[in-house]
Design a protein around this motif. Structure first.
Motif: not given
Length: 206
Positions: A149, A154-155, A178, A180, A205-206
């Motif tokens: 985390r 992000p990807d 946490n 997608k 996830k944001a």
């Protein structure tokens, strides 16, 4: 001291294991390398140019696969409590991942870089007491998830070993909070009798 019957049976199985023999023939340090090979062939997790962190790396099978597949572009950082014979293209950190000192070393190595892939094949010392082993395994998986985390792009992707049992649903829920995309993988190189499964999380996830 004579080996027990169970020890002798395990040794015979290990020596005759097709993946053990294949690893020796192909120069991999452990049969576990083929677990990552199969998962990466399916899910395309390893990308040249990425930083990859391998938790619970010794003896180095997964790090070997990662270093080979980034093709000299990017970095592989391996962490384990036990010593690991050096590997070309792999930076090794010896220490207990549960300790803040090791996290600080990792932070210094990464600097401002984000990680493309966090791998965790960490496993507790098996006591044979199911409830105790499950709790220890859960704790290691949670620490790896927290690291992912904090450091993943992000990807990016997170692949973690988990032992199916009492805490499996709880950890799966945490993964889904946490990431997608969350899926489970049981590669052919994972022995049928083993309760281990690999959970894969993609896109934070944001």
């Amino acid at each position: 001291m004579n080996r027990s019957r169970s020890s002798n049976a395990w040794l015979r199985e290990h020596v005759n294991d097709a993946y053990v023999q294949r690893a020796r023939a192909e120069g991999f340090r452990s049969r576990a390398a083929y677990k990552l090979v199969e998962i990466d062939d399916k899910d395309h997790l390893i990308h040249p140019g990425d930083v990859i962190v391998d938790l619970g790396a010794t003896p180095g099978g997964w790090s070997q696969v990662a270093a080979k597949r980034i093709q000299g572009q990017g970095r592989v950082i391996a962490v384990d409590l036990l010593e690991m014979v050096p590997l070309r293209g792999v930076t090794f950190v010896r220490g207990d991942f549960r300790e803040q000192e090791v996290l600080d070393i990792l932070g210094n190595l990464l600097g401002t870089e984000k990680v493309g892939l966090v791998l965790s094949d960490m496993s507790p010392n098996i006591s044979g007491v199911s409830a105790c082993d499950q709790a220890r395994g859960m704790y290691l998986a949670e620490l790896a998830l927290e690291f992912a985390r904090n450091w993943l792009k992000p990807d990016g992707a997170f692949l973690v070993k988990f032992f199916q049992g009492h805490h499996f649903a709880d950890f799966l829920s945490e993964m889904r909070k946490n990431f997608k995309l969350v899926s489970a993988r049981k590669p052919d190189a994972s022995r049928d009798r083993s309760p281990e499964v690999y959970l894969l999380g993609r896109i934070l996830k944001a």
